[in-house]
Design a protein around this motif. Structure first.
Motif, mmCIF file in Angstrom:
data_model
loop_
_atom_site.group_PDB
_atom_site.id
_atom_site.type_symbol
_atom_site.label_atom_id
_atom_site.label_comp_id
_atom_site.label_asym_id
_atom_site.label_seq_id
_atom_site.Cartn_x
_atom_site.Cartn_y
_atom_site.Cartn_z
ATOM 1 N N ALA A 135 0.965 -1.201 -0.068
ATOM 2 C CA ALA A 135 -0.017 -0.028 0.036
ATOM 3 C C ALA A 135 0.841 1.281 0.122
ATOM 4 C CB ALA A 135 -0.968 -0.109 1.168
ATOM 5 N N ALA A 136 1.806 1.320 0.775
ATOM 6 C CA ALA A 136 2.631 2.381 1.000
ATOM 7 C C ALA A 136 3.599 2.797 -0.444
ATOM 8 C CB ALA A 136 3.977 2.380 1.963
ATOM 9 N N ARG A 137 3.857 1.738 -1.122
ATOM 10 C CA ARG A 137 4.653 1.677 -2.224
ATOM 11 C C ARG A 137 3.574 2.168 -3.273
ATOM 12 N NH1 ARG A 137 9.222 -2.921 -3.207
ATOM 13 N NH2 ARG A 137 10.517 -2.351 -1.314
ATOM 14 N N ALA A 138 2.496 1.777 -3.189
ATOM 15 C CA ALA A 138 1.426 1.990 -4.410
ATOM 16 C C ALA A 138 0.768 3.514 -4.027
ATOM 17 C CB ALA A 138 0.480 1.132 -4.551
ATOM 18 N N GLY A 139 0.833 4.008 -2.959
ATOM 19 C CA GLY A 139 0.360 5.233 -2.459
ATOM 20 C C GLY A 139 -1.102 5.432 -2.120
ATOM 21 N N VAL A 140 -1.348 4.126 -1.722
ATOM 22 C CA VAL A 140 -2.938 3.854 -0.981
ATOM 23 C C VAL A 140 -2.863 3.574 0.495
ATOM 24 C CG1 VAL A 140 -3.767 3.587 -3.235
ATOM 25 C CG2 VAL A 140 -2.946 1.820 -1.880
ATOM 26 N N SER A 141 -3.663 3.663 1.137
ATOM 27 C CA SER A 141 -3.928 3.102 2.722
ATOM 28 C C SER A 141 -3.965 1.604 2.608
ATOM 29 C CB SER A 141 -5.169 3.637 3.270
ATOM 30 O OG SER A 141 -6.239 3.313 2.850
ATOM 31 N N ALA A 142 -3.580 1.173 3.688
ATOM 32 C CA ALA A 142 -3.674 -0.362 3.886
ATOM 33 C C ALA A 142 -4.760 -0.875 3.707
ATOM 34 C CB ALA A 142 -2.622 -0.738 5.296
ATOM 35 N N PRO A 143 -5.972 -0.303 4.240
ATOM 36 C CA PRO A 143 -7.382 -0.951 4.025
ATOM 37 C C PRO A 143 -7.820 -0.846 2.678
ATOM 38 C CG PRO A 143 -7.224 0.490 5.884
ATOM 39 C CD PRO A 143 -5.944 0.656 5.294
ATOM 40 N N VAL A 144 -7.477 0.083 1.886
ATOM 41 C CA VAL A 144 -7.873 0.351 0.551
ATOM 42 C C VAL A 144 -6.951 -0.833 -0.332
ATOM 43 C CG1 VAL A 144 -7.469 1.776 -1.613
ATOM 44 C CG2 VAL A 144 -8.337 2.703 0.418
ATOM 45 N N ALA A 145 -5.870 -1.012 0.075
ATOM 46 C CA ALA A 145 -4.982 -1.916 -0.845
ATOM 47 C C ALA A 145 -5.556 -3.280 -0.493
ATOM 48 C CB ALA A 145 -3.367 -2.052 -0.191
ATOM 49 N N ALA A 146 -5.976 -3.702 0.783
ATOM 50 C CA ALA A 146 -6.366 -4.911 1.181
ATOM 51 C C ALA A 146 -7.853 -5.302 0.414
ATOM 52 C CB ALA A 146 -6.772 -5.089 2.773
ATOM 53 N N ARG A 147 -8.668 -4.143 0.408
ATOM 54 C CA ARG A 147 -10.037 -4.494 -0.316
ATOM 55 C C ARG A 147 -9.798 -4.375 -1.813
ATOM 56 N NH1 ARG A 147 -11.337 -0.046 2.924
ATOM 57 N NH2 ARG A 147 -11.567 1.281 1.364
ATOM 58 N N ARG A 148 -8.850 -3.791 -2.425
ATOM 59 C CA ARG A 148 -8.512 -3.951 -3.665
ATOM 60 C C ARG A 148 -7.960 -5.267 -4.255
ATOM 61 N NH1 ARG A 148 -9.049 0.468 -7.350
ATOM 62 N NH2 ARG A 148 -10.026 2.021 -6.343
ATOM 63 N N LEU A 149 -6.969 -5.880 -3.347
ATOM 64 C CA LEU A 149 -6.491 -7.159 -3.626
ATOM 65 C C LEU A 149 -7.628 -8.227 -3.430
ATOM 66 C CD1 LEU A 149 -2.802 -6.809 -1.728
ATOM 67 C CD2 LEU A 149 -3.375 -6.582 -4.287
ATOM 68 N N GLU A 150 -8.450 -8.010 -2.730
ATOM 69 C CA GLU A 150 -9.806 -8.967 -2.549
ATOM 70 C C GLU A 150 -10.393 -8.726 -3.853
ATOM 71 O OE1 GLU A 150 -10.101 -11.601 -0.626
ATOM 72 O OE2 GLU A 150 -8.144 -11.166 0.331
ATOM 73 N N ALA B 130 -11.040 -11.990 -6.447
ATOM 74 C CA ALA B 130 -12.519 -12.209 -6.780
ATOM 75 C C ALA B 130 -12.612 -12.294 -8.105
ATOM 76 C CB ALA B 130 -13.561 -11.541 -6.003
ATOM 77 N N ALA B 131 -12.056 -11.442 -8.784
ATOM 78 C CA ALA B 131 -12.296 -11.106 -10.289
ATOM 79 C C ALA B 131 -11.383 -12.437 -11.015
ATOM 80 C CB ALA B 131 -12.212 -9.807 -10.795
ATOM 81 N N GLY B 132 -10.539 -13.045 -10.313
ATOM 82 C CA GLY B 132 -9.803 -13.986 -10.848
ATOM 83 C C GLY B 132 -8.210 -13.394 -11.505
ATOM 84 N N ILE B 133 -8.360 -12.138 -11.308
ATOM 85 C CA ILE B 133 -6.902 -11.410 -11.891
ATOM 86 C C ILE B 133 -5.751 -11.971 -11.013
ATOM 87 C CG2 ILE B 133 -5.977 -9.509 -12.287
ATOM 88 C CD1 ILE B 133 -8.609 -8.183 -12.973
ATOM 89 N N LEU B 134 -5.800 -11.956 -9.610
ATOM 90 C CA LEU B 134 -4.952 -12.452 -8.759
ATOM 91 C C LEU B 134 -5.175 -13.650 -8.385
ATOM 92 C CD1 LEU B 134 -3.851 -9.544 -6.417
ATOM 93 C CD2 LEU B 134 -2.530 -10.324 -7.965
ATOM 94 N N ARG B 135 -4.174 -14.764 -8.973
ATOM 95 C CA ARG B 135 -4.726 -16.166 -8.701
ATOM 96 C C ARG B 135 -3.824 -16.604 -7.349
ATOM 97 N NH1 ARG B 135 -4.755 -18.905 -14.253
ATOM 98 N NH2 ARG B 135 -2.763 -19.476 -13.563
ATOM 99 N N GLY B 136 -2.871 -16.001 -6.808
ATOM 100 C CA GLY B 136 -1.890 -16.296 -5.792
ATOM 101 C C GLY B 136 -0.754 -15.896 -5.725
ATOM 102 N N VAL B 137 0.086 -16.119 -4.760
ATOM 103 C CA VAL B 137 1.549 -15.693 -5.023
ATOM 104 C C VAL B 137 2.291 -17.028 -4.870
ATOM 105 C CG1 VAL B 137 3.120 -14.260 -3.460
ATOM 106 C CG2 VAL B 137 0.617 -13.698 -3.551
ATOM 107 N N HIS B 138 3.239 -16.963 -5.677
ATOM 108 C CA HIS B 138 3.987 -18.118 -5.771
ATOM 109 C C HIS B 138 5.454 -17.898 -5.621
ATOM 110 C CE1 HIS B 138 0.743 -20.261 -7.966
ATOM 111 N NE2 HIS B 138 0.438 -18.867 -8.595
ATOM 112 N N ARG B 139 6.208 -18.795 -5.290
ATOM 113 C CA ARG B 139 7.666 -18.841 -4.946
ATOM 114 C C ARG B 139 8.472 -19.475 -6.142
ATOM 115 N NH1 ARG B 139 8.497 -15.363 -0.778
ATOM 116 N NH2 ARG B 139 7.319 -16.179 1.235
#
Length: 151
Positions: A25-40, A44-53
């Motif tokens: 959120a800090a790097r993207a210039g938004v608040s943490a709650p906004v970042a959390a909502r947008r990531l969710e 939900a839209a299927g754009i983010l499917r997970g974080v991989h190593r």
């Protein structure tokens, strides 16, 4: 579909997937709650499917990568399914792709060295069902690898 905030979050996530939501959120210039909502919302839209190593198989001693272009015998209607089911069971096959055209399937195969490759090829690859034609291309160098998107 994506607005500026979404794009900024995705760019930062691509740059460093290990960031916490607060750091992202800090790097993207938004608040943490906004970042959390947008990531969710992106999940939900299927754009983010997970974080991989990503495991570097070369660091684990696999020095050979071969791309196999395979044409299947299409006289059997079950050839494709039988082939892909068997190919999935070969531990050294890291990727299976299908195509339209003369080549039906491409396999990426890793091996420790040429002797190991020869063993895999003879014992596992040639044993796969319904192969009509096979062409092997050995990777010499990777010029560009960039899994990120121009967001």
């Amino acid at each position: 579909m994506l607005d500026d905030q979404d794009r900024r979050l995705l760019r930062q996530l691509q740059a460093d997937p290990s960031l916490t939501t607060a750091a992202l959120a800090a790097r993207a210039g938004v608040s943490a709650p906004v970042a959390a909502r947008r990531l969710e919302k992106l999940k939900a839209a299927g754009i983010l499917r997970g974080v991989h190593r990503v495991i570097d198989w070369r660091a684990l001693g696999y020095a050979v990568e071969v791309s196999l272009r395979i044409t299947l015998d299409k006289t059997d209607p079950g050839a494709f399914d039988a082939f892909t089911a068997a190919a999935r069971k070969v531990p050294e096959v890291t990727e299976i792709q299908t195509f339209l055209g003369r080549v039906d399937v491409r396999l990426s195969v890793i091996a420790r060295d040429m002797a190991h490759w020869q063993q895999i090829y003879r014992a596992r690859i040639l044993a796969l069902p319904h192969i009509a034609e096979i062409e092997a291309l050995m990777r010499i160098a990777t010029i560009k690898t960039d899994p990120g998107l121009p967001i």
